[in-house]
Each structure stands twice: as C-alpha cells, then as structure tokens.
Enzyme design. Sequence first.
Site, PDB file in Angstrom:
ATOM      1  CG  ASN A  42      94.554  63.849  26.087  1.00 37.20           C
ATOM      2  OD1 ASN A  42      93.440  64.324  26.183  1.00 37.20           O
ATOM      3  ND2 ASN A  42      95.277  63.571  27.160  1.00 37.20           N
ATOM      4  CB  ILE A  43      93.393  59.149  21.667  1.00 36.34           C
ATOM      5  CG1 ILE A  43      92.336  60.119  21.144  1.00 36.34           C
ATOM      6  CG2 ILE A  43      92.910  57.707  21.648  1.00 36.34           C
ATOM      7  CD1 ILE A  43      92.102  60.020  19.641  1.00 36.34           C
ATOM      8  CD  GLU A  55      98.825  69.823  21.897  1.00 41.59           C
ATOM      9  OE1 GLU A  55      99.275  70.448  22.871  1.00 41.59           O
ATOM     10  OE2 GLU A  55      98.675  68.581  21.916  1.00 41.59           O
ATOM     11  CB  CYS A  86     104.745  67.550  24.120  1.00 44.27           C
ATOM     12  SG  CYS A  86     104.345  66.621  22.622  1.00 44.27           S
ATOM     13  CB  CYS A  89     102.504  68.738  19.741  1.00 46.34           C
ATOM     14  SG  CYS A  89     101.562  67.245  20.140  1.00 46.34           S
TER      15      CYS A  89
END
Length: 131
Positions: A42-43, A55, A86, A89
């Site tokens: 994650n970013i 993802e 989520c 995603c």
Amino acid sequence: MDEADLLSAARDTLDDAYVPYSEYPVGAAIETASGEVYVGCNIENANYSNSLHAEEVAIGEAIKEGHREFERLVVTSAERDAVTPCGMCRQTLAEFCDDEMPVLCDTGDDFERYTLGELIPDTITPEMLGK
C-alpha cells in the site's frame, strides 16, 4: 509456487509500504496462470482517496506486463490479522479473475481462505455491460 513462497513474497513487500498516516502496512502477491508472481504494497496519500492498495498495485503490475489470467492472491499485513481486500480491490480482481480464484489472508500461522466469489458475490461484470 507453493502457498508459503507466495506468502513470503507478500510479506517481503511490507517494508516497502508507504503508510505514514495509518501506519498499517499491507502486502499482496498475485500468481498468474503462467506461474509468475507480482507483488504490491500500500502507498498512502494525505487525502486517503488517492492511496493505492497492495492488491491493486500487484494486479496492476501484472496487467501492465500483459497478464489477464490469475491463479490466486495472498494478502498480508504487519498485524497478521487476516485482512481481506476492500470492496474496490475486490471489484478490480473480479474484472480479471473468476469467482473460484482463491484469496488467502494471512493469520500469522495459517490463512483465512476465501474464493473471490465469496468475498464479492454478484459483482458487476463485463457481461453485465454487454461486453
């Protein structure tokens, strides 16, 4: 690739996560039908809505390289809390993966195991849009 190797690939991305706001690193590894593995972390962004999820980073890299068929996905977090993808995603995954694709969520000692169809039943599909 076996599940342990896929999990290791996902966990290896946790140190690369950019998470100054949530301090909740997430990693993902997706295996293509041809056996290649793509990873993501994650970013985050200060406005949150522009943040990238692990993802979507992983599948985006695979798509960029021409892959359109996938075998399974592993998702992990530093908490080892069996985090699931989520809704956003899940919808992205549903564009390229069938309902039976395994989604393995890291509990630390094992996985919570789902199929994509269990996580997002009755999703919007290209077929629904006449494609």
